[in-house]
Design an enzyme around this catalytic site. Sequence first.
Site, PDB file in Angstrom:
ATOM      1  N   SER A  64     -82.015  19.774   1.337  1.00 55.38           N
ATOM      2  CA  SER A  64     -81.408  20.486   2.340  1.00 55.38           C
ATOM      3  C   SER A  64     -81.654  22.086   2.265  1.00 55.38           C
ATOM      4  O   SER A  64     -82.436  22.360   1.316  1.00 55.38           O
ATOM      5  CB  SER A  64     -79.904  20.537   1.876  1.00 55.38           C
ATOM      6  OG  SER A  64     -79.409  19.143   1.765  1.00 55.38           O
TER       7      SER A  64
HETATM    8  N1  SAH Z   1     -78.667  16.916  -1.237  1.00 58.38           N
HETATM    9  C1  SAH Z   1     -80.214  16.221  -0.882  1.00 58.38           C
HETATM   10  C2  SAH Z   1     -79.834  16.112   0.607  1.00 58.38           C
HETATM   11  C3  SAH Z   1     -80.547  14.961   1.251  1.00 58.38           C
HETATM   12  S1  SAH Z   1     -80.288  14.463   2.910  1.00 58.38           S
HETATM   13  C4  SAH Z   1     -81.401  16.911  -1.118  1.00 58.38           C
HETATM   14  O1  SAH Z   1     -80.948  18.309  -1.012  1.00 58.38           O
HETATM   15  O2  SAH Z   1     -82.200  16.699  -1.231  1.00 58.38           O
HETATM   16  C5  SAH Z   1     -79.031  13.356   2.715  1.00 58.38           C
HETATM   17  C6  SAH Z   1     -79.066  12.147   1.787  1.00 58.38           C
HETATM   18  O3  SAH Z   1     -78.028  11.379   2.008  1.00 58.38           O
HETATM   19  C7  SAH Z   1     -80.351  11.290   2.395  1.00 58.38           C
HETATM   20  O4  SAH Z   1     -81.158  11.151   1.125  1.00 58.38           O
HETATM   21  C8  SAH Z   1     -79.735  10.044   2.783  1.00 58.38           C
HETATM   22  O5  SAH Z   1     -80.322   8.778   2.587  1.00 58.38           O
HETATM   23  C9  SAH Z   1     -78.478  10.131   2.226  1.00 58.38           C
HETATM   24  N2  SAH Z   1     -77.433   9.161   2.758  1.00 58.38           N
HETATM   25  C10 SAH Z   1     -77.114   8.924   3.996  1.00 58.38           C
HETATM   26  N3  SAH Z   1     -76.135   8.199   4.353  1.00 58.38           N
HETATM   27  C11 SAH Z   1     -75.600   8.082   3.015  1.00 58.38           C
HETATM   28  C12 SAH Z   1     -74.608   6.890   2.278  1.00 58.38           C
HETATM   29  N4  SAH Z   1     -73.756   6.205   3.337  1.00 58.38           N
HETATM   30  N5  SAH Z   1     -74.314   6.969   1.012  1.00 58.38           N
HETATM   31  C13 SAH Z   1     -75.391   7.490   0.459  1.00 58.38           C
HETATM   32  N6  SAH Z   1     -76.294   8.214   0.625  1.00 58.38           N
HETATM   33  C14 SAH Z   1     -76.375   8.646   1.988  1.00 58.38           C
END
Ligand code: SAH
Length: 213
Positions: A64
Site C-alpha cells: 500500500s
Molecule cells: N497491507 C498490505 C496491502 C497488500 S494489498 C501491504 O501494505 O503490503 C491487499 C492484500 O489483501 C493482498 O495481499 C491480498 O492478497 C489480500 N487479500 C485480498 N482478499 C483477501 C481476503 N479475502 N482475505 C485475506 N486477504 C486478502
Amino acid sequence: MKDTSKHQGLRNQLASILQAKGITDEKVLNAIRNIPRHLFIDSSFESHAYQDKAFPIAAEQTISQPYTVAFQSQTLNINKGDKVLEIGTGSGYQTAVLLELKAEVYTIERQQELFKKTSLFLPKLGYKPKKFIFGDGYKGLPEKASFDKIIVTAGAPYVPKPLLAQLKVEGMLLIPVGDKTQIMNLFIRKSAKEFEKQELGDFAFVPMLEEKN
Ligand code: SAH
C-alpha cells in the site's frame, strides 16, 4: 538485507511528505522513519521504496501507498496493547507499522505465496505478530474475537458482517468499500447492536477477494 544512512535519510523525507499531507500522529511518523520499506519490495526496485506510492509485490498484489498506511494507522488511534486484526497481510509493511505502535496483531492473508513469504520475512526484521493466518478475511477470526481494532487493507465490495460482530464495544473497523476505487469507512461499535459510521475520503486498493484461488 542492508539498511544504510542513505535509506534513513529517505525515510525521514518520506515522513515529512506524509506530515505535509496531514499525518500528525508522531508515533505513526516515527514508525515510518523506523521501518526499512526498501526491504519489503524486490531489491531491483529499491529506488521506488521511499516514494509515496503503492508498488507491485508478488502475486499481482501491491504494498500500500505509505500515505494510506499512515492514514489508516492514525485513524485507528492504535494504543499499546490494542488487540488488532489485519485483513490482507501482503508485504507485511502495514503489519510492521502496527507492531511499531505496540499493538498485538493477528494478520490474515488469502494468497499462499505472500502468506509464506511474509510470515518468514517479518520475524527476521524483528516484527512478530501474535499470529499469521492463511485464510479468508471475510470471516474475520472468530476464535480470537473480540478486537479493539480491525483494519482491512484491500477494497471490499461490501462490509462483511463477521468483522462488525468481532469488534469490542468502542472498537473500530476501518475498511475501504467500493469497486474500482473505495471510500474509507470507519465503524465504531457503540453497543451490542449500534454502530456509528463515518466516511473518510477516496482511496484505491487491490480487491478483497472471496474464496477464490
Ligand atoms: N497491507 C498490505 C496491502 C497488500 S494489498 C501491504 O501494505 O503490503 C491487499 C492484500 O489483501 C493482498 O495481499 C491480498 O492478497 C489480500 N487479500 C485480498 N482478499 C483477501 C481476503 N479475502 N482475505 C485475506 N486477504 C486478502
